[in-house]
Design a protein around this motif. Structure first.
Motif, short mmCIF file in Angstrom:
data_model
loop_
_atom_site.label_atom_id
_atom_site.label_comp_id
_atom_site.label_asym_id
_atom_site.label_seq_id
_atom_site.Cartn_x
_atom_site.Cartn_y
_atom_site.Cartn_z
N LEU A 183 0.78 -1.21 -0.09
CA LEU A 183 -0.05 0.05 -0.01
C LEU A 183 0.88 1.18 -0.02
N ALA A 184 2.06 1.21 1.00
CA ALA A 184 2.69 2.58 1.03
C ALA A 184 3.53 2.57 -0.30
N GLY A 185 3.97 1.46 -0.98
CA GLY A 185 4.63 1.56 -2.27
C GLY A 185 3.96 1.94 -3.33
N LEU A 186 2.68 1.60 -3.45
CA LEU A 186 1.78 1.95 -4.51
C LEU A 186 1.62 3.38 -4.29
N SER A 187 1.08 3.86 -2.93
CA SER A 187 0.93 5.39 -2.86
C SER A 187 2.15 6.22 -3.25
N ILE A 188 3.36 5.76 -2.88
CA ILE A 188 4.37 6.63 -3.35
C ILE A 188 4.51 6.54 -4.70
N ALA A 189 4.50 5.59 -5.38
CA ALA A 189 4.61 5.76 -7.02
C ALA A 189 3.66 6.30 -7.59
N ASN A 190 2.32 6.24 -7.06
CA ASN A 190 1.07 6.88 -7.58
C ASN A 190 1.32 8.57 -7.20
N ASP A 191 1.47 8.97 -6.15
CA ASP A 191 1.66 10.29 -5.79
C ASP A 191 2.79 10.88 -6.72
N ARG A 192 3.97 10.34 -6.92
CA ARG A 192 4.99 11.14 -7.74
C ARG A 192 4.58 11.01 -9.24
N MET A 193 3.85 9.89 -9.64
CA MET A 193 3.61 9.82 -11.07
C MET A 193 2.55 10.95 -11.10
N ARG A 194 1.74 11.24 -10.50
CA ARG A 194 0.87 12.31 -10.61
C ARG A 194 1.30 13.59 -10.38
N SER A 195 1.95 13.85 -9.33
CA SER A 195 2.65 15.16 -9.04
C SER A 195 3.84 15.68 -9.95
N GLN A 196 4.58 14.68 -10.21
CA GLN A 196 5.88 14.91 -11.05
C GLN A 196 6.17 13.89 -12.16
N GLU A 197 5.42 14.20 -13.20
CA GLU A 197 5.43 13.30 -14.32
C GLU A 197 6.63 13.04 -14.91
N ASP A 198 7.58 14.16 -14.90
CA ASP A 198 9.05 14.01 -15.51
C ASP A 198 9.75 13.06 -14.77
N GLU A 199 9.41 12.69 -13.54
CA GLU A 199 10.30 11.46 -12.64
C GLU A 199 9.77 9.92 -13.19
N HIS A 200 8.60 9.92 -13.84
CA HIS A 200 8.19 8.50 -14.43
C HIS A 200 8.39 7.51 -13.23
N ALA A 201 7.79 7.80 -12.16
CA ALA A 201 7.67 6.99 -11.00
C ALA A 201 7.12 5.68 -11.37
N VAL A 202 7.35 4.43 -10.84
CA VAL A 202 7.09 3.16 -11.49
C VAL A 202 6.93 2.28 -10.06
N ILE B 171 21.70 2.16 -21.14
CA ILE B 171 21.32 3.45 -21.24
C ILE B 171 21.02 4.16 -19.75
N GLU B 172 20.60 5.42 -19.72
CA GLU B 172 20.19 5.99 -18.41
C GLU B 172 18.69 5.81 -18.30
N PRO B 173 18.20 5.15 -17.44
CA PRO B 173 16.77 4.95 -17.23
C PRO B 173 16.12 6.11 -17.29
N THR B 174 14.67 6.01 -17.80
CA THR B 174 13.68 7.32 -17.86
C THR B 174 13.18 7.34 -16.28
N GLU B 175 13.17 6.38 -15.72
CA GLU B 175 12.54 6.25 -14.17
C GLU B 175 13.50 7.00 -13.28
N LYS B 176 12.99 7.99 -12.62
CA LYS B 176 13.91 8.69 -11.49
C LYS B 176 13.43 8.00 -10.20
N VAL B 177 12.14 7.33 -10.04
CA VAL B 177 11.90 6.92 -8.86
C VAL B 177 11.18 5.53 -8.96
N VAL B 178 11.78 4.49 -8.22
CA VAL B 178 11.50 3.25 -8.49
C VAL B 178 11.13 2.71 -7.25
#
Length: 655
Positions: A247-266, A325-332
């Motif tokens: 739950l915590a992990g999904l929440s973190i990934a979802n929050d970053r994905m929505r608020s900071q699209e350039d981070e490509h959180a997954v 290559i450098e990954p697109t994801e900044k937060v995993v």
């Protein structure tokens, strides 16, 4: 807290102008695309209730929120000490099965998670405006085995018939302001988060018990600090089984994905069934939600849109193995990071499947290496479950720490204080000392309380003591949990199935689970080698033969780890049994059992039973079959001693 779009006493509702009531409902309704359709339904409901509630005294609510389900009840009417939960089907001339299940589910949600409703008399009432009224049994209704069904001119009669005999009255103010503590399933979590709900809306957040918010906030601060100062960081979150790590992990990934699209959180998981189930659930829900908005979205389209949120860790690994290559994801976020593969397992896999010779990195080391390609900053979040390694070649937390020790000392390490205080996570004292000296210890990164078994927070501790053969402590814990979280024992699979069906209401999900190594359960019709489709087993309705409800297909520890259902029947196999006050570990090969001698393999097997014993949210029944006098692979001593031990712990037997 105002959970309804409109609330009033019945007396004042009857006096109030209908257009003012409609105006208040419309003002609180946020989905403008549904406004005309919804307004028409409200107009009809107001008109019907204005007639049907004449002469009644109590309180009325329109669109009362049920956050865990992401829905609202059409109406709640409180008369005396009865809470009537109404679902309207305007224009319908029959009562649909799905509508019956829905209104029962609303009652169960209130009963389980809304403090004011824990001991209230909750009445599911389904109104199909053009149908015929039906008879009902009040005891069955209050036990949520049956629904009161009436048409638009049967509401008052039904309420009067039920509530007239009571002289007690609910304190309405206390009821509506009481705490709501939902504990959603991981499927419900993923759906709600993807729709834009915050974690505090859909989960328990009473500060005395659950620190999910603190954990999420701590991680967000680490990410922001890493971003601002061009640092690379990793956070290790630990927790007891069912504490909400995913739950915590999904929440973190979802929050970053929505608020900071350039981070490509997954959100990444190596747990194939979990990824399949969550992706399928999101896609199905997306299709339904789009349809409600008047949009047409195909299942394939829905999958394309939702699949970026949750991915299989092995696909991620293979992508960056192929391209340096450098990954697109900044937060995993890595779920169940303790299950990442050891160097030997990766080397064997790479040679067999990829044709790569002499691959010299463990999976944790390779994943860190991929993220280390970033020139500025990145953050890895690892979700760690202690004592849950169940697969050969799973490296555990030690391999992650070892990688930083050897090659990545410039990373900032944040870790749960439990990691250095418990051998459940790191067995070597030397490594714990290194981590203590080179990282940042934080209490907010440990989730200490199980929220899966919301009826009792001590279930995971009971299971631990049971498996460690601490009989006295297990007996004490069982006596504490048996009322809120019933656990029963039987020797008959049919008795177990009957209990599951009788105990479960509405769409509460139940199913059979067993260890993947308990091969000789086949003799009693339980075939663990028969692979299931996890999405069908976990998501399909009760009339689908592939669903868990049919009690034909059994889920193993590999299918169900990371997921949960309301009630389980664990069918205990001969691969793990008690003899001379110690566990015997076995593996079935060919036509006979072989002893397991390696300590690590013994630990995997014990952990598989730990997983199976902690998958239920509301209760379970353990079936230890009878042995056989004629089958040499199923002698009675493979079962009887285990059964006797469970009885000695105090678990009540059903026959």
């Amino acid at each position: 807290m105002n959970r309804a779009y409109y609330k009033n006493s019945i007396t004042d509702f009857l006096k109030e102008d209908s257009s003012l009531i409609l105006g208040e409902l419309s003002l609180n309704h946020t989905n403008r695309s549904l406004e005309d359709l919804q307004k028409n339904a409200w107009v009809k409901q107001i008109e019907i209730l204005k007639k049907e509630l004449i002469g009644l005294s109590g309180s009325l609510y329109f669109e009362f929120q049920i956050p865990r389900m992401g829905k609202r009840v059409d109406n709640i009417i409180i008369v005396n000490d009865y809470v009537f939960v109404l679902e309207f089907k305007v224009g319908d001339n029959s009562f649909g099965k799905n509508a019956e299940l829905q209104v029962i589910d609303y009652c169960l949600d209130l009963k389980n998670f809304h403090e004011g409703s824990h001991f209230a008399k909750l009445v599911p009432l389904l109104v199909a405006t053009n149908a015929y009224n039906s008879e009902f049994n009040l005891d069955e209704v209050l036990n949520h085995n049956q629904v009161v069904k009436c048409n638009q001119i049967g509401i008052r009669n039904a309420i009067n018939l039920i509530a007239k005999s009571s002289n007690e009255v609910i304190d309405v103010s206390e009821w509506e302001n009481s705490i709501y503590k939902p504990t959603p399933t991981i499927v419900e979590v993923a759906q709600a988060l993807y729709k834009g709900h915050k974690v505090e809306e859909i989960s328990r957040h009473d500060s005395g018990n659950i620190n999910l918010n603190k954990t999420s906030n701590y991680i967000s601060n680490v990410i922001e600090e890493s971003k601002q100062n061009s640092k690379k960081s990793i956070c290790f979150i630990t927790g007891v089984p069912g504490a909400g790590k995913t739950l915590a992990g999904l929440s973190i990934a979802n929050d970053r994905m929505r608020s900071q699209e350039d981070e490509h959180a997954v959100f990444l998981s190596g747990n194939g069934p979990l990824v399949e189930v969550l992706r399928e659930a999101l896609a199905r829900d997306y299709v339904i939600t789009s349809k409600e908005k008047g949009e047409r979205v195909t299942k394939d389209e829905a999958k394309r849109r939702t699949n970026a949120f949750i991915q299989n860790i092995h696909h991620f690994r293979d992508e960056y193995l192929k391209y340096n290559i450098e990954p697109t994801e900044k937060v995993v976020v890595f779920d169940e990071a303790q299950r990442a593969w050891s160097k030997e397992q990766v080397r064997s896999f790479m040679k067999r499947k990829k044709g790569i010779e002499n691959f010299e990195m463990s999976e944790p080391e390779f994943l860190i290496d991929v993220m280390n390609r970033h020139k500025d900053w990145c953050t890895i979040v690892c979700l760690i479950g202690g004592g849950q390694e169940i697969n050969t070649g799973e490296a555990g937390l030690e391999e992650w720490i070892s990688a930083f020790e050897k090659n990545y000392k410039n990373w900032e390490i944040h870790f749960s204080n439990s990691i250095i205080n418990s051998s459940n996570y790191i067995k070597e004292e030397k490594q714990r000392i290194w981590l203590r000296e080179n990282g940042v210890s934080e209490t907010d990164l440990h989730l200490a309380v199980s929220v899966r078994s919301y009826r009792s927070e001590k279930v995971s501790e009971f299971v631990h003591q049971l498996l460690e053969l601490n009989k006295v402590r297990a007996k004490v814990l069982y006596s504490e949990i048996k009322k809120p979280f019933p656990i029963y024992l039987t020797r008959n699979v049919e008795v177990a199935k009957k209990w599951l069906r009788q105990q479960s209401k509405g769409t509460e999900r139940y199913g059979l689970v067993a260890s993947s190594g308990s091969r000789r359960l086949k003799a009693i019709g339980v075939n663990v080698k028969n692979e299931i489709s996890a999405p069908n087993w976990f998501l399909n309705p009760s009339e689908d033969i592939r669903s868990s409800y049919f009690l034909e297909d059994v889920a193993t520890e590999f299918d169900i780890q990371g997921l949960e259902i309301d009630r389980t029947c664990l069918i205990w196999g001969a691969n793990f049994y008690l003899q001379n006050d110690d566990w015997v570990y076995q593996n079935f090969k060919g036509s006979k059992w072989q002893n397991i001698n390696k300590e690590v393999d013994k630990e995997y097997l014990k952990n598989s039973y730990r997983v199976l014993l902690t998958r239920a949210r509301q209760g379970m029944i353990i079936c230890v079959p009878d042995g056989s006098d004629t089958d040499h692979t199923r002698p009675k001593n493979f079962y009887d001693n285990t059964y006797d031990y469970l009885k000695e712990v105090g678990i009540e037997e059903l026959k």
